[in-house]
Design a protein around this motif. Structure first.
Motif, short mmCIF file in Angstrom:
data_model
loop_
_atom_site.label_atom_id
_atom_site.label_comp_id
_atom_site.label_asym_id
_atom_site.label_seq_id
_atom_site.Cartn_x
_atom_site.Cartn_y
_atom_site.Cartn_z
N ARG A 3 -6.48 3.57 5.91
CA ARG A 3 -7.12 2.26 6.05
C ARG A 3 -7.55 1.68 4.70
N ASN A 4 -7.82 2.54 3.73
CA ASN A 4 -8.18 2.06 2.39
C ASN A 4 -6.98 1.56 1.61
N ALA A 5 -5.81 2.11 1.89
CA ALA A 5 -4.60 1.73 1.15
C ALA A 5 -3.70 0.78 1.92
N GLY A 6 -3.64 0.95 3.25
CA GLY A 6 -2.74 0.12 4.07
C GLY A 6 -3.19 -1.32 4.11
N THR A 7 -2.23 -2.23 4.21
CA THR A 7 -2.52 -3.67 4.17
C THR A 7 -2.09 -4.37 5.45
N ILE A 8 -2.75 -5.49 5.74
CA ILE A 8 -2.42 -6.28 6.92
C ILE A 8 -1.00 -6.85 6.81
N GLY A 9 -0.58 -7.17 5.58
CA GLY A 9 0.77 -7.68 5.39
C GLY A 9 1.82 -6.64 5.69
N GLY A 10 1.59 -5.43 5.20
CA GLY A 10 2.54 -4.36 5.48
C GLY A 10 2.61 -4.04 6.95
N ASN A 11 1.46 -4.10 7.63
CA ASN A 11 1.39 -3.79 9.06
C ASN A 11 2.22 -4.77 9.88
N THR A 12 2.23 -6.04 9.48
CA THR A 12 3.00 -7.04 10.22
C THR A 12 4.45 -7.11 9.76
N CYS A 13 4.69 -6.94 8.46
CA CYS A 13 6.06 -7.06 7.96
C CYS A 13 6.96 -5.92 8.41
N ASN A 14 6.37 -4.81 8.84
CA ASN A 14 7.19 -3.72 9.39
C ASN A 14 7.90 -4.15 10.67
N GLY A 15 7.32 -5.11 11.38
CA GLY A 15 7.96 -5.61 12.59
C GLY A 15 7.89 -4.69 13.78
N GLY A 64 0.80 -1.22 0.00
CA GLY A 64 0.00 0.00 0.00
C GLY A 64 0.83 1.27 0.00
N GLY A 65 2.05 1.17 0.52
CA GLY A 65 2.97 2.30 0.49
C GLY A 65 2.75 3.33 1.58
N THR A 66 1.87 3.04 2.53
CA THR A 66 1.53 4.06 3.54
C THR A 66 2.68 4.32 4.52
#
Length: 294
Positions: free
Chosen positions: A106-118, A31-33
């Protein structure tokens, strides 16, 4: 505005794996957020990017053959909140990710990005820890799955190999069956702020709804990575629904967490609110499960 060396766009999971191998220094972007903000601040000057945002197979929520809830890594926060499977079985996750940023994020951000940030403050992380989530990673050698607590290696570090991308997050059937949960985010502001501390609790009650058959609790910003509090969980196993049980849960949680001092809050303050959040989350989870604290 965005200083990048190269931009590659993956058409499929296998194409993303290929690009990862061909460009080992490249950063995955969904998502790039987070990544785009960091680039705009000049923190990733000259970066190579591999976009996986166009891989539609990584979007959506489904039930697998073993009835695990499968959340594609590119599923947006707003999609998760509205999804009927999430609302039916694990509504607390939808509530948690609905606290991320504003509507555009919330429309652009992803669950994968949220977890992969660590990061320990990710709003999804404490709930995923409390529901025994499993992370699915796909690479050159196939699919690898590992418990979310093993996925987080340290502050800002996760277990993704050089050839892998995260493809899904799984919630096993045993983790959500007859299970009800609640999440509390404490932040300095009510809107668009990073959590000072986050707490997610879920509970399964006995058949007569008089005692706790199982309770689980996850925290964010209570240590360098999201974490469970096993002492709290053990303290209320089989215990009746009483105020004393709530107190034991809160006390147990304080045995396991390791908050730190920061400009957002002191260690002492985080410990204080962490205990109160545990108590309140357990009480609300019991209520949602049809129990009465007496």
């Amino acid at each position: 505005m965005y200083d990048m060396k190269a931009f590659y766009e993956a058409a499929s999971v296998q194409d993303a794996v290929r690009l990862r191998l061909e460009h080992p220094q490249a950063q995955i972007i969904a998502g790039g957020t987070d990544v785009l903000v960091q680039m705009r601040e000049g923190k990733r000057a000259g970066v190579e990017l591999i976009s996986i945002y166009g891989i539609d197979e990584l979007r959506g929520v489904t039930l697998d053959g073993d009835e695990s809830i499968r959340i594609g890594s590119l599923t947006s926060f707003s999609h998760i909140t509205r999804d009927p499977i999430i609302q039916k079985y694990i509504n607390v996750l939808g509530q948690a990710v609905d606290m991320v940023g504003g509507p555009q994020i919330r429309n652009a951000g992803t669950i994968g990005g949220n977890t992969c940030n660590g990061v320990t403050s990710a709003d999804s992380a404490s709930t995923l820890f409390a529901w025994d989530a499993v992370i699915e990673l796909t690479g050159e050698r196939g699919v690898r799955r590992l418990p979310i607590q093993d996925f987080y290696l340290g502050a800002g570090r996760v277990d993704i190999r050089p050839d892998e991308i995260q493809t899904a997050i799984l919630i096993p059937k045993a983790s959500y069956t007859n299970c009800f949960g609640h999440y509390i985010k404490y932040a300095m502001r009510n809107a668009m702020d990073i959590a000072t501390t986050g707490c997610s609790v879920n509970v399964v009650l006995s058949e007569d709804r008089k005692s706790i058959a199982r309770a689980r609790i996850g925290y964010g910003v209570a240590g360098p990575i999201p974490m469970r509090a096993p002492s709290a969980e053990a303290a209320v196993q089989g215990k009746p629904l009483t105020p004393e049980t709530l107190d034991a849960f809160a006390a147990g949680a304080l045995e396991d967490i390791h908050p730190r001092d920061s400009w957002r809050a002191s260690k002492a303050f985080r410990e204080h609110i962490a205990g109160e959040m545990a108590r309140r989350c357990l009480a609300e989870s019991i209520k949602l499960a049809g129990g009465v604290i007496a």
